[in-house]
Design a protein around this motif. Structure first.
Motif, PDB file in Angstrom:
ATOM      1  N   LYS A   1       0.846  -1.199   0.000  1.00 16.55           N
ATOM      2  CA  LYS A   1       0.000   0.000   0.000  1.00 16.55           C
ATOM      3  C   LYS A   1       0.879   1.247   0.000  1.00 16.55           C
ATOM      4  O   LYS A   1       1.838   1.359   0.757  1.00 16.55           O
ATOM      5  CB  LYS A   1      -0.914   0.000   1.220  1.00 16.55           C
ATOM      6  N   TYR A   2       0.518   2.198  -0.854  1.00 19.76           N
ATOM      7  CA  TYR A   2       1.282   3.435  -0.980  1.00 19.76           C
ATOM      8  C   TYR A   2       1.243   4.236   0.308  1.00 19.76           C
ATOM      9  O   TYR A   2       0.193   4.411   0.929  1.00 19.76           O
ATOM     10  CB  TYR A   2       0.738   4.266  -2.137  1.00 19.76           C
ATOM     11  N   ILE A   3       2.426   4.781   0.699  1.00 18.52           N
ATOM     12  CA  ILE A   3       2.533   5.621   1.889  1.00 18.52           C
ATOM     13  C   ILE A   3       2.927   7.049   1.522  1.00 18.52           C
ATOM     14  O   ILE A   3       2.240   8.009   1.862  1.00 18.52           O
ATOM     15  CB  ILE A   3       3.557   5.043   2.893  1.00 18.52           C
ATOM     16  N   ASP A   4       4.037   7.199   0.800  1.00 20.58           N
ATOM     17  CA  ASP A   4       4.545   8.538   0.511  1.00 20.58           C
ATOM     18  C   ASP A   4       5.607   8.438  -0.584  1.00 20.58           C
ATOM     19  O   ASP A   4       5.974   7.329  -1.010  1.00 20.58           O
ATOM     20  CB  ASP A   4       5.142   9.163   1.770  1.00 20.58           C
ATOM     21  N   ARG A   5       6.114   9.581  -1.025  1.00 20.73           N
ATOM     22  CA  ARG A   5       7.197   9.601  -1.996  1.00 20.73           C
ATOM     23  C   ARG A   5       8.164  10.725  -1.651  1.00 20.73           C
ATOM     24  O   ARG A   5       7.770  11.772  -1.116  1.00 20.73           O
ATOM     25  CB  ARG A   5       6.665   9.755  -3.421  1.00 20.73           C
ATOM     26  N   VAL A   6       9.430  10.519  -1.959  1.00 20.09           N
ATOM     27  CA  VAL A   6      10.472  11.531  -1.783  1.00 20.09           C
ATOM     28  C   VAL A   6      10.872  11.993  -3.173  1.00 20.09           C
ATOM     29  O   VAL A   6      11.389  11.209  -3.970  1.00 20.09           O
ATOM     30  CB  VAL A   6      11.695  10.954  -1.033  1.00 20.09           C
ATOM     31  N   GLN A   7      10.599  13.248  -3.468  1.00 21.44           N
ATOM     32  CA  GLN A   7      10.905  13.796  -4.797  1.00 21.44           C
ATOM     33  C   GLN A   7      11.190  15.281  -4.644  1.00 21.44           C
ATOM     34  O   GLN A   7      10.297  16.115  -4.682  1.00 21.44           O
ATOM     35  CB  GLN A   7       9.753  13.557  -5.764  1.00 21.44           C
ATOM     36  N   ARG A   8      12.477  15.613  -4.463  1.00 21.90           N
ATOM     37  CA  ARG A   8      12.871  16.999  -4.200  1.00 21.90           C
ATOM     38  C   ARG A   8      13.849  17.445  -5.279  1.00 21.90           C
ATOM     39  O   ARG A   8      15.039  17.600  -5.035  1.00 21.90           O
ATOM     40  CB  ARG A   8      13.469  17.119  -2.812  1.00 21.90           C
ATOM     41  N   ILE A   9      13.327  17.616  -6.483  1.00 20.47           N
ATOM     42  CA  ILE A   9      14.150  17.978  -7.636  1.00 20.47           C
ATOM     43  C   ILE A   9      14.256  19.492  -7.734  1.00 20.47           C
ATOM     44  O   ILE A   9      13.244  20.199  -7.661  1.00 20.47           O
ATOM     45  CB  ILE A   9      13.552  17.405  -8.929  1.00 20.47           C
ATOM     46  N   GLY A  10      15.475  19.995  -7.903  1.00 24.49           N
ATOM     47  CA  GLY A  10      15.677  21.431  -8.059  1.00 24.49           C
ATOM     48  C   GLY A  10      17.079  21.831  -7.682  1.00 24.49           C
ATOM     49  O   GLY A  10      17.970  20.986  -7.501  1.00 24.49           O
TER      50      GLY A  10
ATOM     51  N   ASP B   1      15.444  12.000   6.199  1.00 25.63           N
ATOM     52  CA  ASP B   1      14.923  11.030   7.151  1.00 25.63           C
ATOM     53  C   ASP B   1      13.968  10.083   6.421  1.00 25.63           C
ATOM     54  O   ASP B   1      13.717  10.238   5.215  1.00 25.63           O
ATOM     55  CB  ASP B   1      14.252  11.705   8.360  1.00 25.63           C
ATOM     56  N   LEU B   2      13.435   9.112   7.124  1.00 24.18           N
ATOM     57  CA  LEU B   2      12.621   8.083   6.474  1.00 24.18           C
ATOM     58  C   LEU B   2      11.258   8.599   6.019  1.00 24.18           C
ATOM     59  O   LEU B   2      10.507   7.875   5.367  1.00 24.18           O
ATOM     60  CB  LEU B   2      12.440   6.903   7.430  1.00 24.18           C
ATOM     61  N   TYR B   3      10.965   9.872   6.324  1.00 24.77           N
ATOM     62  CA  TYR B   3       9.718  10.490   5.861  1.00 24.77           C
ATOM     63  C   TYR B   3       9.970  11.464   4.704  1.00 24.77           C
ATOM     64  O   TYR B   3       9.048  12.124   4.231  1.00 24.77           O
ATOM     65  CB  TYR B   3       9.033  11.223   7.012  1.00 24.77           C
ATOM     66  N   GLY B   4      11.246  11.555   4.285  1.00 28.53           N
ATOM     67  CA  GLY B   4      11.581  12.419   3.164  1.00 28.53           C
ATOM     68  C   GLY B   4      11.966  13.829   3.532  1.00 28.53           C
ATOM     69  O   GLY B   4      12.151  14.679   2.653  1.00 28.53           O
ATOM     70  N   ASN B   5      12.105  14.127   4.814  1.00 26.22           N
ATOM     71  CA  ASN B   5      12.517  15.458   5.240  1.00 26.22           C
ATOM     72  C   ASN B   5      14.035  15.606   5.113  1.00 26.22           C
ATOM     73  O   ASN B   5      14.790  14.724   5.540  1.00 26.22           O
ATOM     74  CB  ASN B   5      12.105  15.715   6.694  1.00 26.22           C
ATOM     75  N   PHE B   6      14.468  16.721   4.537  1.00 28.72           N
ATOM     76  CA  PHE B   6      15.892  16.950   4.332  1.00 28.72           C
ATOM     77  C   PHE B   6      16.610  17.101   5.669  1.00 28.72           C
ATOM     78  O   PHE B   6      16.147  17.814   6.556  1.00 28.72           O
ATOM     79  CB  PHE B   6      16.106  18.200   3.481  1.00 28.72           C
ATOM     80  N   VAL B   7      17.759  16.406   5.786  1.00 27.71           N
ATOM     81  CA  VAL B   7      18.553  16.459   7.011  1.00 27.71           C
ATOM     82  C   VAL B   7      19.859  17.214   6.786  1.00 27.71           C
ATOM     83  O   VAL B   7      20.170  18.176   7.488  1.00 27.71           O
ATOM     84  CB  VAL B   7      18.845  15.034   7.541  1.00 27.71           C
TER      85      VAL B   7
END
Length: 395
Positions: free
Chosen positions: A100-109, A144-150
């Protein structure tokens, strides 16, 4: 005076001897070289999946606006979640244990914490983080595992593979590019260890040559039980690495040498090449080292026993467990579970392969039906990939 002088001399010699023993005891052990003989031209049979696996499970990844996978490159698993690298969309898509889909990490720029391209991706299990290496930007990005930049560190290396070590540092495999770390420290070609903070870099395994033509394969670095294994396509050796030290070398003697033209000429034809070449689909388990190679235009798979150093040779894999699909294109996510994947294109090719070979003696008559059933389920899911989770045998 003479007696005192002699006694002092004896004590000094004894002290030097004891110190030398102490120094010797603290020396790091030298890496061992293990030799394995393989006859690449020997007759081969399909690998029975039941000989290396106990069970397998198909996990259909949910399809939707944010969960559709354009082109899957790599899958990792951590704490019951699957992290899928979609190389077409430069994203990491996250699913739960059932797909089941949870989230995606996509920080292009080009802003803070943004990458231009995901050239390589790995999970840092020690720090519970996602590590993305962008070659063009020359940076390793940590989320982090939620896609937040560290954070990010500057690492200007051109490589063919990238992995985090069990202690949280990085290994970069660069066999055909002469590298200068961040434009200053000369490293050359081979396997490069970079510290977690990005301040130190060392060439721990000189390998390859900048004259070599790039060999682009899905994976060369594999982690298993606190060790990293390098399956180099430029040598006949598999290297075992513990953090920044090469601890074992498994030299595979095929009886023939690699024709250097295959390393220099990108247009070299392998159809009739009478030497073994490449190390594809690398796999390491508790007792086994495995990979596929090309010989005279045919792909073959070897299983090497780490203890006896005996090898077995196969051509193709037969899923005699449930008559479904299986492929060795994944990774070990723990000591016993192996995760691989199938796209719709791969599934159709797999079905054609089964239709072209005689499997009557090894496969139930229901095999084509089971494969068709899985393909039909994929169609209902907009042809999103299927993750195959396999329980590998302990021995």
């Amino acid at each position: 005076m003479n007696c005192t002088h002699k006694a002092l001399k004896r004590c000094t010699l004894l002290l030097v001897f004891c110190l030398s023993l102490g120094c010797q005891s603290e020396k790091k052990p030298q890496n061992s070289i293990h030799r394995i003989e393989i006859d690449p031209g020997s007759n081969t049979r399909p690998l029975q999946l039941s000989s290396i696996s106990d069970s397998l499970e198909y996990i259909h990844l949910q399809s939707g606006n944010y969960s559709f996978i354009g082109s899957i490159a790599h899958v990792e698993e951590f704490n019951g979640k699957y992290y899928v690298h979609d190389k077409d969309q430069d994203a990491i898509v996250i699913f739960d244990r059932k797909g089941k889909y949870i989230d995606r990490v996509q920080r292009i720029g080009d802003g803070p914490g943004e990458y231009r391209k995901i050239d390589f991706f790995d999970l840092n299990k020690k720090n519970s983080s996602l590590e993305i290496y962008d070659v063009r930007k020359g940076k390793v990005f940590t989320y982090d595992l939620y896609g937040n930049f560290v954070s990010s560190i500057r690492v200007t290396l051109i490589c063919r593979d990238f992995i985090t070590t069990p202690d949280g540092d990085y290994l970069f495999y660069s066999p055909d590019e002469y590298n200068f770390f961040n434009g200053t420290k000369e490293l050359g070609t081979g396997l490069i260890h970079v510290s977690r903070n990005g301040k130190e870099a060392n060439l721990i395994l000189p390998l390859g040559d900048e004259k070599f033509s790039p060999i682009l394969v899905s994976s060369s670095l594999v982690e298993y039980q606190k060790n990293t294994y390098l399956f180099s396509n430029y040598t006949d050796t598999v290297y075992q690495i513990k953090e920044s030290e090469v601890t074992n070398k498994y030299f595979v003697d095929y009886g023939t040498q690699i024709d250097e033209r295959a390393l220099l000429d990108p247009n070299f034809t392998f159809v009739n090449a009478d030497f073994a070449f490449l190390k594809l689909n690398p796999l390491v388990t508790e007792n086994t080292i495995s990979y596929s190679f090309l010989y005279k235009g045919e792909d073959k798979t070897t299983l090497i026993d780490k203890t006896s150093l005996k090898s077995s040779l196969f051509r193709g894999t037969i899923n005699d467990i449930d008559s479904g699909m299986f492929t060795l294109n994944g990774t070990m996510i723990n000591d016993s579970d192996y995760v691989s994947f199938f796209t719709s294109e791969m599934a159709n090719a797999y079905q054609q392969y089964y239709s072209s070979i005689d499997i009557s003696s090894t496969q139930p008559d229901s095999s084509n039906y089971r494969i068709s059933q899985i393909i039909d389920e994929m169609k209902l899911n907009n042809n999103n990939p299927v993750i195959i989770r396999t329980k590998m045998k302990a021995k």
